[in-house]
Design an enzyme around this catalytic site. Structure first.
Site, short mmCIF file in Angstrom:
data_model
loop_
_atom_site.label_atom_id
_atom_site.label_comp_id
_atom_site.label_asym_id
_atom_site.label_seq_id
_atom_site.Cartn_x
_atom_site.Cartn_y
_atom_site.Cartn_z
N ARG A 102 0.87 -1.18 0.00
CA ARG A 102 0.00 0.00 0.00
C ARG A 102 0.91 1.22 0.00
NH1 ARG A 102 -5.31 1.50 3.49
NH2 ARG A 102 -6.11 0.15 1.85
N HIS A 129 -7.37 0.82 -6.43
CA HIS A 129 -7.54 -0.06 -5.26
C HIS A 129 -8.20 -1.34 -5.75
CE1 HIS A 129 -7.80 -1.30 -1.24
NE2 HIS A 129 -8.67 -0.45 -0.73
N GLN A 132 -10.24 -3.83 -3.57
CA GLN A 132 -11.54 -3.34 -3.13
C GLN A 132 -12.60 -3.54 -4.22
OE1 GLN A 132 -12.11 -1.68 0.12
NE2 GLN A 132 -14.14 -2.32 -0.49
N ASP A 220 -17.02 7.61 -1.88
CA ASP A 220 -15.81 7.47 -1.06
C ASP A 220 -15.51 8.85 -0.46
OD1 ASP A 220 -13.45 6.48 0.06
OD2 ASP A 220 -12.32 6.49 -1.83
N CYS A 260 -16.23 1.92 0.46
CA CYS A 260 -15.08 1.07 0.81
C CYS A 260 -14.66 1.24 2.27
CB CYS A 260 -13.91 1.36 -0.12
SG CYS A 260 -13.25 3.03 0.03
N ARG A 288 -13.67 -8.36 2.15
CA ARG A 288 -12.26 -8.20 1.79
C ARG A 288 -11.52 -9.49 2.13
NH1 ARG A 288 -10.03 -3.10 1.62
NH2 ARG A 288 -8.19 -4.19 0.89
N1 NVA Z 1 -9.82 6.92 -1.43
C1 NVA Z 1 -9.47 6.47 -0.10
C2 NVA Z 1 -9.72 5.01 0.03
C3 NVA Z 1 -9.39 4.43 1.39
C4 NVA Z 1 -9.60 2.95 1.47
C5 NVA Z 1 -8.01 6.80 0.17
O1 NVA Z 1 -7.19 6.58 -0.72
O2 NVA Z 1 -7.71 7.28 1.26
N1 CP Z 2 -11.18 0.04 2.38
C1 CP Z 2 -9.92 -0.07 2.83
O1 CP Z 2 -8.98 -0.34 2.08
O2 CP Z 2 -9.78 0.15 4.17
P1 CP Z 2 -8.43 0.35 4.99
O3 CP Z 2 -7.86 1.67 4.58
O4 CP Z 2 -8.87 0.34 6.43
O5 CP Z 2 -7.49 -0.77 4.66
#
Ligand code: NVA
Ligand code: CP
Length: 301
Positions: A102, A129, A132, A220, A260, A288
């Site tokens: 990540r 992502h 997801q 989101d 998500c 997930r």
């Molecule tokens: N768009 C959000 C998704 C988190 C799972 C982010 O990147 O923070």
């Molecule tokens: N939706 C998702 O990826 O959640 P986290 O940021 O908690 O991993």
């Protein structure tokens, strides 16, 4: 050897196969049938950003499959002190069977994958992502059957999740309506690439138009990880882009709501929708685990 850096790294047939396997794995987990298909395997998980769901699901998933997961916060590894990505990729991949990352730039995981001797999984970048979207389609299909030919409404930021829904329209054959404030639309190259692959994607004028007759409404956060200092500006820009009862009223009566997570009630989603009867966000979060276990089997076995 295969990587999963975007959803389009697997074919639509492979995606369907993974989701079918996720259903089996979920049933086995719920009924106590052991499924240690990755016994002795190790997954390294490198995090440059915070996470609840991604960490818990991958770590628990590897354990349930008989393997082991290694949590590596990049700040406490040599990556965080500037060891080159290619050197880190060579070293880490020489000791584990898969790597989940990540991070911020999609280019960073591409670079890691280039020098990795084991499969690399995108656990979220600024661009996409893919774990997801795999899960979200799995969740929709659990509740409502095949998503092909259905209409999905994306309301809000043209961010990593919007891009994943765009790729999903290619792989899973749903129609996608997108409503974003001016200046916050999805990446034009990703849209053009999806259109070139025959995806049916429409940029709607406003959230109500996007939600009209939709089978699924999704959104989101307005400020993603790394954009915290834009929160105030974005709150202004996104006013009018909240998924609330008025927006849901435009969708089909049996439409689902997904997010998500983490969510900000009162910003991108009204509490009445997030906690209402059409919301399947908790199933979505749990899934997930099941969808990624199927993905791990597909890539690591
Ligand atoms: N768009 C959000 C998704 C988190 C799972 C982010 O990147 O923070
Ligand atoms: N939706 C998702 O990826 O959640 P986290 O940021 O908690 O991993």
């Amino acid at each position: 050897m295969r990587h999963f850096l975007t959803l389009l790294d697997i074919t639509p047939e492979e995606a369907r196969h993974i989701l079918a396997r996720a259903t089996e794995l979920k049933t086995m987990q719920k009924t106590g049938i052991p499924h240690r298909t990755l016994a002795g395997k190790t997954l390294a998980m490198i995090f440059d950003k915070a996470s609840t769901r991604t960490r818990v699901s991958f770590e628990t998933g590897m354990y349930q499959l008989g393997g082991h997961a290694l949590f590596l916060h990049s700040g406490s590894t040599q990556l965080g002190r500037g060891e080159p990505i290619e050197d880190s990729a060579r070293v880490i991949s020489s000791m584990v069977d898969g790597v989940m990352i990540r991070t911020f730039a999609q280019e960073n995981i591409q670079q890691f994958a280039k020098y990795s001797s084991v499969p690399v999984i995108n656990g979220l970048t600024d661009l996409t992502h893919p774990c997801q979207i795999l899960t979200d389609v799995f969740t929709y299909q659990e509740h409502r059957g095949d998503i092909a030919g259905k209409t999905v409404a994306w309301i809000g930021d043209g961010n990593n999740m919007a891009h994943s829904w765009i790729n999903g329209a290619v792989s899973f054959g749903y129609k996608l309506n997108i409503a974003c404030p001016e200046g916050y639309c999805p990446d034009e190259k990703m849209l053009a690439a999806a259109h070139a692959l025959n995806a049916e994607i429409v940029l709607a004028d406003n959230p109500l138009a996007a939600a009209r007759n939709a089978d699924l409404v999704t959104t989101d956060v307005w400020a993603s990880m790394g954009q915290e200092d834009e929160q105030a500006t974005r709150e202004k820009a996104f006013a009018g882009f909240q998924v609330n009862a008025d927006v849901m009223a435009e969708a089909k009566p049996d439409a689902l709501f997904m997010h998500c997570l983490p969510a900000h009630r009162g910003e991108e989603v009204a509490a009445e929708v997030m906690d209402g009867p059409q919301s399947v966000v908790w199933d979505e979060a749990e899934n997930r685990l099941h969808a990624q276990k199927a993905l791990l089997e597909f890539l690591l076995k």
